[in-house]
Design an enzyme around this catalytic site. Structure first.
Site, PDB file in Angstrom:
ATOM      1  N   GLY A  38       0.811  -1.213   0.000  1.00 44.47           N
ATOM      2  CA  GLY A  38       0.000   0.000   0.000  1.00 44.47           C
ATOM      3  C   GLY A  38       0.840   1.257   0.000  1.00 44.47           C
ATOM      4  N   LEU A  40       0.501   3.596  -2.123  1.00 46.82           N
ATOM      5  CA  LEU A  40       0.910   3.483  -3.530  1.00 46.82           C
ATOM      6  C   LEU A  40       1.381   4.827  -4.091  1.00 46.82           C
ATOM      7  CD1 LEU A  40      -1.893   1.150  -4.958  1.00 46.82           C
ATOM      8  CD2 LEU A  40       0.240   0.526  -3.811  1.00 46.82           C
ATOM      9  N   HIS A  41       2.398   4.762  -4.941  1.00 44.05           N
ATOM     10  CA  HIS A  41       2.952   5.957  -5.582  1.00 44.05           C
ATOM     11  C   HIS A  41       3.184   5.654  -7.065  1.00 44.05           C
ATOM     12  CE1 HIS A  41       6.622   3.676  -5.213  1.00 44.05           C
ATOM     13  NE2 HIS A  41       6.531   3.669  -3.899  1.00 44.05           N
ATOM     14  N   GLY A  43       5.681   4.748  -8.648  1.00 46.29           N
ATOM     15  CA  GLY A  43       6.446   3.511  -8.891  1.00 46.29           C
ATOM     16  C   GLY A  43       5.480   2.336  -8.989  1.00 46.29           C
ATOM     17  N   HIS A  44       4.537   2.252  -8.040  1.00 47.77           N
ATOM     18  CA  HIS A  44       3.529   1.185  -8.108  1.00 47.77           C
ATOM     19  C   HIS A  44       2.674   1.347  -9.364  1.00 47.77           C
ATOM     20  CE1 HIS A  44       4.134   1.403  -3.576  1.00 47.77           C
ATOM     21  NE2 HIS A  44       4.428   0.159  -3.854  1.00 47.77           N
ATOM     22  N   GLY A 155       9.573  -3.824  -8.300  1.00 49.10           N
ATOM     23  CA  GLY A 155      10.447  -2.715  -8.682  1.00 49.10           C
ATOM     24  C   GLY A 155      11.914  -3.034  -8.421  1.00 49.10           C
ATOM     25  N   GLU A 156      12.768  -2.483  -9.282  1.00 50.83           N
ATOM     26  CA  GLU A 156      14.219  -2.675  -9.117  1.00 50.83           C
ATOM     27  C   GLU A 156      14.776  -1.862  -7.954  1.00 50.83           C
ATOM     28  OE1 GLU A 156      16.167  -1.879 -12.812  1.00 50.83           O
ATOM     29  OE2 GLU A 156      15.754  -3.898 -13.579  1.00 50.83           O
ATOM     30  N   LYS A 157      13.968  -0.952  -7.407  1.00 44.96           N
ATOM     31  CA  LYS A 157      14.483  -0.196  -6.258  1.00 44.96           C
ATOM     32  C   LYS A 157      14.859  -1.154  -5.133  1.00 44.96           C
ATOM     33  CE  LYS A 157      13.429   1.806  -2.652  1.00 44.96           C
ATOM     34  NZ  LYS A 157      12.457   1.818  -1.643  1.00 44.96           N
ATOM     35  N   SER A 193       9.421   5.824  -2.877  1.00 44.22           N
ATOM     36  CA  SER A 193       9.257   4.805  -1.842  1.00 44.22           C
ATOM     37  C   SER A 193       8.108   5.254  -0.946  1.00 44.22           C
ATOM     38  CB  SER A 193      10.540   4.702  -1.017  1.00 44.22           C
ATOM     39  OG  SER A 193      10.280   4.080   0.223  1.00 44.22           O
TER      40      SER A 193
END
Ligand code: PAF
Length: 271
Positions: A38, A40-41, A43-44, A155-157, A193
């Site tokens: 959750g 969510l930003h 990136g999501h 995500g690659e983060k 993030s």
């Protein structure tokens, strides 16, 4: 968009979506799955968009997984933005959101059964967050078993997490393809993030120094010194090669209470 709150509902909902698609299209749908905690930003959103592009149906899960937090205060303070999360999901054409209403829903065994990995999980974040990756791998395996998706997006983060999930999928012959997606950044370079929501305005201004030090300073000692001077408590800043064979620069550092992580691909050294 349907919101399904129990394992039984999610299983039934999944079956109904598949049957409905079969009836209307004469074939089985492909399913893309995006597991999240959750808050969510963008990136999501990029994971959901990719999932929608590559699959007929998209499922999202939102579950703040208690077993991957090694500090109770960190779990208690994890940001929760359910209303805007659901609006973002709806906009991203998600078919179903799995939103376990009870923290125990995914742990009928009381977390007696766990997935552990003995090598990659012991490095980088694994050193300062004991049990973290065990919690991640265990919940992701449970979620993948329930979603039974063709593809799942990460995500690659969280590159170490992605590597471990890929390794788990291979080790346990899972049918779901694990798809890694590029880190999405703010205009000033800060990796998106959910934890960024907890930065104070001053910390938010300082936070992009992490990626600047990683990219602008090649000497790791100098980069660490620069981060110390800016007020970061550096956990690690290292160049490592994980089992996927690419050399990357990994960093984790705390600003106040907030732990930030980031990583970038490095050019291969000349032989
Ligand atoms: O990256 C995350 O948000 C979480 O670690 C995940 C993969 C959803 C498991 O709880």
């Amino acid at each position: 968009m349907r919101v399904l709150e129990t394992v039984a509902e999610f299983r039934k909902g999944r079956r109904e979506f598949v049957e409905e698609f079969r009836r209307t299209h004469g074939r089985d749908p492909s399913i893309g799955f995006v597991p999240t905690m959750g808050a969510l930003h963008s990136g999501h959103r990029s994971l959901l968009e990719r999932a929608a592009l590559e699959n007929d149906l998209v499922f999202l899960s939102i579950f703040v997984n208690p077993t991957q937090f090694n500090r109770p205060d960190d779990l208690a303070k994890y940001p929760k933005t359910l209303e805007t999360d659901l609006a973002l999901a709806e906009h991203a054409r998600v078919s179903a959101v799995f939103l376990p209403s009870d923290g125990q829903e995914l742990y009928p065994d009381g977390y007696r059964y766990r997935v552990s990995e003995t090598e990659v999980s012991q490095r980088l974040c694994g050193l300062s967050r004991p049990g973290h990756f065990e919690g991640v791998l265990t919940v992701v395996l449970k979620l993948l078993q329930l979603a039974r998706a063709d593809r799942a997006y990460f995500g690659e983060k969280d590159y170490q997490q992605l590597t471990l999930i890929r390794g788990m999928a291979e080790a346990f012959f899972l049918d779901t393809e694990i798809v890694g997606c590029p880190t999405v950044r703010e205009a000033d370079g800060l990796a998106l993030s959910s934890r960024n929501l907890r930065l104070t305005p001053e910390q938010r201004e300082t936070a992009p120094e992490l990626i600047r030090a990683m990219t602008e300073v090649s000497d790791l000692e100098q980069a660490r010194k620069r981060l110390d001077e800016k007020g970061f408590a550096v956990d690690y800043l290292v160049d490592e090669r994980l089992p996927d064979g690419r050399r990357r620069r990994f960093a984790a550092a705390t600003l106040g209470e907030i732990r930030l992580i980031d990583n970038i691909a490095l050019p291969e050294e000349n032989p």
